[in-house]
Scaffold this motif. Structure first.
Motif: not given
Length: 816
Positions: A62-71, A115-126
């Motif tokens: 979570a913290n490394i994700t937060q660090l990259l989000g700061y970037s 969990s870490f508060g980062l938006e990530m969408q799951l997509l179909t192939p189309q």
């Protein structure tokens, strides 16, 4: 115009790539205006100038994700602040899945992102094709899209950071090679350059692939090596500028748009090390010769995904060396070997994504003496003895590079550079079916195959239950019903000795260690915020001597923390004695009966109660026996001089056969500790968590008027309450598989994630631990009054919550 070096500086940053410039920028923002940055050639001329520039954020921490989000947040605003373009585009990032196992991994990653508060969408192939119409999708199962990912121009961002640093008063000097450091009695006094001496006490080395050799001159170990990394830049062929970045891990490739064309590179399974005899003199703004034959394997994979590449001109096949590390994570922090020598290096080809946050964190570390939050996954103190050998580091690093895009399996072990550090029992245990894992170079038995049933002692990785599940169940059952031996020789062991040993340890430890000789104390060691820096066992073996035991992977970190926190006016010396002792942990309800058969010492409960240490004899061998457990049963850690280890083991096994004594491994330890509610440092507890939040307040000496580091923070929490609490979660579905990072929902609202997870064989159910969070405060009633679900690979599973241990909550078995 003659430039004039300052005579003094508060900090000197060595290296003018994106990491060094980011660190200087942030030091300036913290008011350290007399910071100086020295670059041996030109800014970006090492490796930054040839970086591909993809910026992703999601990591398993979570913290490394937060660090990259700061970037990302920094890159958004940097152009407006400095007036210099950065090439930053938040065009999002796609990640493809081409088989069911990868799709499971992607869905697990989506849960982690959630969990870490980062938006990530799951997509179909189309849906993925609609975002990236250049690709074929015949083999796609699905994809994930992170809308806040993007791309940048590495050189432009670096120049913008440098300008921002200058705007804050930081001085930057190009063509200024650092020749030496002036060190006196373990303290940095000055940086020596060809044009003069700069007096300073803090040095920050961000010298990329040059860092290892430079740091080694001063006794500092920075485990990284150079590896060739290639990518192509195509001619323009009408690629839209808003095309997302694309990672296709099953084809080992990545893509981004550039000036109407495509940048495409990848991570081949057979990487090529570079500069094995040292980096050539004068290497700057330099690329290596293109290796078309080696890149062909990546090109073939790419053509299968983006057929248009076959008919597009290639402007350049760029081959530039990058610094990589043995575990694929970068290196940050203050070197344990030399005070005020800080490192930011080894960025594994994602330095552009990391630079903003890494520079911020490193600057705070320099200015405030600690990072802004727990950065253990990238902390320089995660390394140890094997990492001093460059050949070993290179071997392991090449393996890590080759796995950059392969499946990130749960419980996956590395295979290179093994065996390295072995217990005296290694050959005996191997012959009995041990399947070994490795930590800090140590071979450790994870589980034992039944050789008579033709089980193979080999891990078969999966996101479902793995092939060792039943074997660990057998070992778990033996722990609970009979007795086992765990070979835990890899434990890190220290001796603190001297006139002021008690006073020093009383300041460092949060529990009461001022107890009689023969006492055994479980304690944390806290920072000023009350966060748990170390989680150790302390045995008092003499009036002026303590024996301290901690986890294998924390050897460098914990030794450094203890040594640096001994008050300067006190006489106490810390010595690492790890290699002097083997450790056999004898655990289970029959463990005393086994011990009684091999020793003449009185090991009855009355003579040798829980929480004590005794020296006993076994087969003519002196054994330091610690009555303690991490599995929740009657048990003893037997610390044995290394030369006696096999003799003691043989005696125990011969005596214990009729009592059901068997070998067991670390996987069984983990399943048992989950049932008992024991915390694991690095996951359940760490510098961001206090004993009060972690349910360990009972191990803090608040009832005694004894000062210790972190006491004031604990007092504030006891009076003002906390905003998170560690709790145990048991899914209703017994077949759910928990690994950690699954999202916790309370009454339908996201409140945290699991810090660890596994299976409890006695209960017959999966078990997870995680912090329940609320900005309005978290009480026991708040935790227990909610209705809970866990998100496992984007599927909601109802679960029960508990704050008490699931197994033997009254400690009756431990104290029997």
């Amino acid at each position: 115009m003659t430039r004039q070096l300052p005579k003094t500086a508060k900090a000197v940053v060595i290296g003018g790539g994106i990491i060094g410039c980011s660190t200087a920028y942030h030091l300036g923002k913290l008011g350290w205006t007399d910071t100086v940055l020295l670059e041996r050639k030109k800014l970006t001329s090492g490796t930054t100038f040839h970086a591909a520039g993809l910026v992703g954020q999601l990591r398993t921490s979570a913290n490394i994700t937060q660090l990259l989000g700061y970037s990302v947040d920094l890159y958004k605003r940097l152009e407006e602040e400095t007036g210099l373009g950065t090439g930053w585009k938040m065009n999002g990032g796609l990640r493809l899945a081409c088989n069911e196992e990868r799709w499971t991994e992607v869905r697990r990653q989506a849960t982690t992102a959630q969990s870490f508060g980062l938006e990530m969408q799951l997509l179909t192939p189309q849906e993925a094709f609609d975002l990236w119409p250049l690709m074929t999708t015949d083999d796609l199962v699905g994809a994930a899209f992170l809308p806040t990912d993007g791309q940048a121009n590495p050189s432009d961002i670096t120049q913008a950071l440098a300008k921002g640093a200058r705007m804050s008063g930081v001085s930057i000097f190009e063509d200024m090679e650092v020749l030496d450091l002036e060190i006196d009695k373990g303290r940095i006094r000055a940086v020596i350059t060809a044009e003069g001496r700069i007096e300073c006490e803090r040095v920050v080395v961000c010298a990329g692939q040059w860092t290892r050799a430079f740091a080694a001159r001063f006794g500092v170990n920075v485990p990284l090596v150079s590896v060739e990394h290639q990518y192509i830049i195509t001619e323009s062929f009408g690629v839209p500028s808003n095309l997302p970045t694309l990672r296709d891990p099953d084809r080992l490739t990545y893509y981004k748009e550039e000036v109407g064309g495509i940048v495409m590179g990848g991570y081949e399974p057979n990487p090529i090390a570079w500069a094995e005899k040292g980096i050539p003199e004068g290497f700057h703004y330099t690329l290596l010769d293109s290796n078309f034959d080696h890149f062909e394997q990546i090109m073939e994979q790419a053509l299968g995904r983006v057929p248009a590449l076959e008919n597009v001109g290639v402007k350049q096949l760029l081959n530039g060396p990058e610094s990589f590390t043995p575990d694929g994570n970068f290196i940050l922090g203050e070197a344990p070997e030399l005070k005020n020598f800080f490192v930011g290096a080894g960025f594994n080809a994602f330095g552009i994504a990391s630079a903003g946050g890494a520079g911020m964190a490193l600057a705070e570390w320099v200015a405030k003496g600690e990072p802004p939050y727990d950065l253990w996954p990238v902390d320089i103190r995660r390394f140890g003895r094997p990492h001093f050998d460059t050949d070993w580091v290179r071997t392991r690093t090449l393996e890590a590079y080759g796995k950059h895009y392969t499946m990130a399996w749960p419980f996956e072990e590395q295979s290179s550079g093994r065996p390295c550090r072995k217990s005296p029992l290694y050959d005996r245990l191997k012959a009995q079916g041990a399947c070994f894992g490795e930590k800090l170079g140590w071979e450790r038995p994870n589980w034992f195959a039944d050789l008579f049933a033709n089980e193979e002692p080999k891990d078969v990785y999966s996101y479902t239950r793995q092939n060792w599940f039943d074997a660990v169940g057998r070992e778990h059952k033996a722990v609970r019903e009979a007795a086992v031996i765990f070979d835990q020789t890899s434990f890190a062991k220290f001796v603190l000795k001297g006139r002021d040993a008690e006073a020093a340890l009383s300041w460092i430890a949060s529990n009461d260690v001022a107890r009689p000789v023969g006492s055994l104390v479980y304690t944390q060691m806290l920072n000023d915020k009350g966060g748990i820096e170390c989680d150790v066992t302390v045995a008092r073996i003499a009036e002026n001597e303590y024996y301290i035991v901690t986890g294998t992977g924390f050897a460098t970190h914990d030794f450094n923390w203890i040594a640096r926190n001994i008050p300067a006016e006190m006489h106490a010396e810390l010595v690492d004695v790890t290699s002097a002792y083997s450790v056999l942990s004898l655990m289970g309800p029959n463990s005393r009966a086994v011990l009684e058969k091999v020793t003449g010492s009185d090991v009855s409960n009355a003579a040798f109660p829980f929480g004590h240490v005794r020296t006993i004899g076994i087969a003519g061998c002196p054994v330091r026996a610690l009555r303690i457990t991490y599995v929740g049963e009657l048990g003893y850690e037997l610390h044995i001089p290394i030369e006696y280890a096999t003799t003691v083991y043989d005696a125990l096994m011969a005596a214990g056969g009729e009592l059901g004594l068997v070998n067991a491994g670390y996987r069984a330890i983990e399943s048992c500790r989950l049932e008992k509610g024991y915390r694991a440092w690095g996951s359940d507890i760490g510098p961001d968590h206090t004993p009060i939040e972690a349910g360990l307040g009972w191990a803090v000496k608040m009832r005694k008027n004894i000062p210790f580091r972190g006491r004031e923070a604990i007092e504030r929490q006891l009076s003002g309450g906390v905003k998170k609490r560690l709790a145990c979660f048991v899914p209703d579905d017994p077949d759910a598989v928990l690994f950690g990072r699954e999202t916790i929902y309370r009454d339908g609202k996201r409140v945290g994630w699991l810090s660890s997870g596994g299976f409890g064989y006695t209960l017959g159910k999966p078990i997870g631990y995680g912090y329940v969070r609320s900005p309005d405060g978290v009480t026991e009633d708040f935790v227990l009054s909610g209705t809970y679900e866990l998100d496992v690979a984007r599927e909601r599973i109802p679960c029960k919550v508990s704050l008490a241990p699931l197994y033997d909550p009254d400690m009756a078995r431990i104290k029997a």
